[in-house]
Write a protein that holds these residues in place. Structure first.
Motif, short mmCIF file in Angstrom:
data_model
loop_
_atom_site.label_atom_id
_atom_site.label_comp_id
_atom_site.label_asym_id
_atom_site.label_seq_id
_atom_site.Cartn_x
_atom_site.Cartn_y
_atom_site.Cartn_z
N ASP A 12 -82.64 47.04 -9.14
CA ASP A 12 -83.99 46.87 -9.28
C ASP A 12 -84.72 45.72 -8.42
O ASP A 12 -85.87 45.29 -8.51
N ASP A 13 -84.15 45.28 -7.48
CA ASP A 13 -84.52 44.36 -6.25
C ASP A 13 -84.41 42.96 -6.97
O ASP A 13 -85.03 42.33 -6.10
N THR A 14 -84.01 42.78 -7.73
CA THR A 14 -83.61 41.49 -8.12
C THR A 14 -82.45 40.82 -7.67
O THR A 14 -81.46 41.56 -7.22
N TYR A 15 -82.42 39.44 -7.40
CA TYR A 15 -81.03 38.58 -7.09
C TYR A 15 -80.50 37.98 -8.21
O TYR A 15 -80.99 37.46 -9.16
N TYR A 16 -79.14 37.88 -8.21
CA TYR A 16 -78.22 37.45 -9.06
C TYR A 16 -77.21 36.47 -8.21
O TYR A 16 -76.69 36.66 -7.23
N CYS A 17 -77.33 35.33 -8.47
CA CYS A 17 -76.68 34.06 -8.03
C CYS A 17 -75.73 33.56 -9.00
O CYS A 17 -75.86 33.21 -10.12
N SER A 18 -74.20 33.48 -8.41
CA SER A 18 -73.37 33.06 -9.28
C SER A 18 -72.37 32.21 -8.62
O SER A 18 -72.44 32.09 -7.39
N ARG A 19 -70.99 31.95 -8.99
CA ARG A 19 -70.22 31.26 -8.18
C ARG A 19 -68.68 31.76 -8.93
O ARG A 19 -68.60 32.60 -10.00
#
Length: 95
Positions: A12-19
């Motif tokens: 859906d063109d969103t960004y997901y940031c994690s580690r």
């Protein structure tokens, strides 16, 4: 133990940031819907950026920093446009 901070682009063109400590394994988990709720509801996902840190705690700190950024600043990071980051750090209401 080294750690990775990463950014995924969702369908859906969103960004997901994690580690994570194991980037390949974690990306595979996201791809099959075993990742976070945000990504499992937005498959497919694509790894578009990552950083390697000497310790997972540093990757966690970086994740929290980047998560607070506006989309435009994340996109500058992803594109390697570090020279734009200071300008994009200015609050939109201060312009």
């Amino acid at each position: 133990m080294k750690g990775f901070m990463y950014i995924l682009k969702c369908s859906d063109d969103t960004y997901y940031c994690s580690r994570t400590i194991d980037l390949k394994r974690r990306i595979k988990q996201h791809e099959v819907g075993e990742g976070a709720n945000h990504t499992k509801n937005r498959l497919p996902v694509k790894l578009i950026y990552y950083e390697i840190h000497p310790h997972i705690a540093l990757a966690f700190s970086r994740e929290k920093q980047v998560q607070r950024w506006r989309r435009e600043k994340k996109e500058a990071l992803i594109k390697g446009e570090q020279h734009l980051l200071p300008k994009l750090a200015i609050a939109y209401w201060a312009l």
